[in-house]
Design a protein around this motif. Sequence first.
Motif, short mmCIF file in Angstrom:
data_model
loop_
_atom_site.label_atom_id
_atom_site.label_comp_id
_atom_site.label_asym_id
_atom_site.label_seq_id
_atom_site.Cartn_x
_atom_site.Cartn_y
_atom_site.Cartn_z
N LEU A 112 -0.45 3.49 13.95
CA LEU A 112 -0.81 3.45 15.36
C LEU A 112 0.22 4.17 16.22
O LEU A 112 1.42 3.98 16.04
CB LEU A 112 -0.94 1.99 15.82
N ASN A 113 -0.26 4.96 17.18
CA ASN A 113 0.60 5.70 18.11
C ASN A 113 1.65 6.53 17.37
O ASN A 113 2.85 6.35 17.53
CB ASN A 113 1.26 4.74 19.10
N VAL A 114 1.18 7.46 16.59
CA VAL A 114 2.04 8.35 15.80
C VAL A 114 2.66 9.38 16.74
O VAL A 114 1.99 9.93 17.61
CB VAL A 114 1.23 9.04 14.69
N GLU A 115 3.95 9.63 16.55
CA GLU A 115 4.64 10.59 17.40
C GLU A 115 5.58 11.45 16.57
O GLU A 115 6.34 10.96 15.74
CB GLU A 115 5.44 9.87 18.48
N LEU A 116 5.52 12.76 16.83
CA LEU A 116 6.45 13.74 16.27
C LEU A 116 7.37 14.15 17.40
O LEU A 116 6.92 14.42 18.51
CB LEU A 116 5.68 14.97 15.76
N ARG A 117 8.69 14.18 17.14
CA ARG A 117 9.66 14.61 18.15
C ARG A 117 10.62 15.61 17.52
O ARG A 117 11.07 15.41 16.40
CB ARG A 117 10.45 13.42 18.70
N PRO A 145 -3.02 9.07 18.73
CA PRO A 145 -3.25 7.63 18.91
C PRO A 145 -3.41 6.88 17.59
O PRO A 145 -3.05 5.71 17.49
CB PRO A 145 -4.53 7.55 19.74
N LEU A 146 -3.91 7.56 16.56
CA LEU A 146 -4.18 6.90 15.28
C LEU A 146 -4.10 7.91 14.15
O LEU A 146 -4.60 9.03 14.29
CB LEU A 146 -5.58 6.27 15.32
N LEU A 147 -3.49 7.51 13.06
CA LEU A 147 -3.51 8.29 11.83
C LEU A 147 -4.05 7.35 10.75
O LEU A 147 -3.37 6.40 10.34
CB LEU A 147 -2.12 8.82 11.47
N ALA A 148 -5.29 7.59 10.35
CA ALA A 148 -5.97 6.70 9.41
C ALA A 148 -5.24 6.65 8.07
O ALA A 148 -4.53 7.58 7.68
CB ALA A 148 -7.42 7.16 9.22
N ALA A 149 -5.44 5.56 7.37
CA ALA A 149 -4.84 5.37 6.05
C ALA A 149 -5.21 6.53 5.14
O ALA A 149 -6.37 6.94 5.07
CB ALA A 149 -5.32 4.05 5.46
N GLY A 150 -4.21 7.09 4.45
CA GLY A 150 -4.43 8.17 3.51
C GLY A 150 -4.71 9.53 4.13
O GLY A 150 -4.93 10.50 3.41
N GLN A 151 -4.66 9.64 5.44
CA GLN A 151 -4.98 10.90 6.11
C GLN A 151 -3.71 11.63 6.55
O GLN A 151 -2.61 11.09 6.49
CB GLN A 151 -5.86 10.64 7.34
N ARG A 152 -3.90 12.87 7.03
CA ARG A 152 -2.79 13.66 7.54
C ARG A 152 -3.20 14.36 8.83
O ARG A 152 -4.38 14.60 9.06
CB ARG A 152 -2.30 14.67 6.52
N VAL A 153 -2.19 14.69 9.66
CA VAL A 153 -2.39 15.46 10.88
C VAL A 153 -1.40 16.63 10.86
O VAL A 153 -0.38 16.57 10.18
CB VAL A 153 -2.19 14.62 12.17
N THR A 154 -1.75 17.67 11.61
CA THR A 154 -0.89 18.85 11.64
C THR A 154 -0.57 19.22 13.08
O THR A 154 -1.32 18.91 14.00
CB THR A 154 -1.58 20.06 10.97
N GLY A 155 0.57 19.86 13.23
CA GLY A 155 0.98 20.37 14.52
C GLY A 155 1.75 21.66 14.33
O GLY A 155 2.38 21.86 13.28
N THR A 156 1.71 22.53 15.32
CA THR A 156 2.45 23.79 15.28
C THR A 156 3.16 23.98 16.60
O THR A 156 2.57 23.79 17.66
CB THR A 156 1.49 24.98 15.04
#
Length: 173
Positions: A74-79, A116-127
């Motif tokens: 919940l509420n995943v953040e990259l800094r 806001p959410l990163l589901a179980a077993g999933q991934r997100v990307t950013g550039t």
Amino acid sequence: VIPANGPPPTPEPVSEPEAVTETKHVTDTIPVRETDPMPAFTLELSMAQSSFSWQGQEMDLQYVITNPSDEDALNVELRNELPALLSYIDAAAGDSGKPTELTLANGSTVIGIEWPLLAAGQRVTGTITLLISADAPNGAVIQNIAVAGADNAQSVSAGINIGMPPAILPDFR
């Protein structure tokens, strides 16, 4: 040494100090501070440079955050606090990620991406697109570290070294 006008005076006896004993009973208990338990899982973070770049050029840093657990993060953040030789140009995020830019009191820039959410077993990307300072010296190595976390997951960091061309080219003879 004996004084000229007679024997030395007899020293007065020194008495030993009386021992003082004090007993103090403590009846109050010291409160124990409750702490939140550590989250049960840790996110995974990788970062990569899109291509070889040098002074005065733009480059992309690509981030992948993975949730290896069976629980939604919940509420995943990259800094990423940028080193002095890198300037922020733009950011893009997949899966409803929202890029943010913050300037700290010391003048450094922090780039963030929030999901806001990163589901179980999933991934997100950013550039994040950056500009390498034209003043970066040849042979310099720019160290860059990012951190990813969530409300219910332990934070994790990843780093990359961005090398500038060498001051003296190697001789391969």
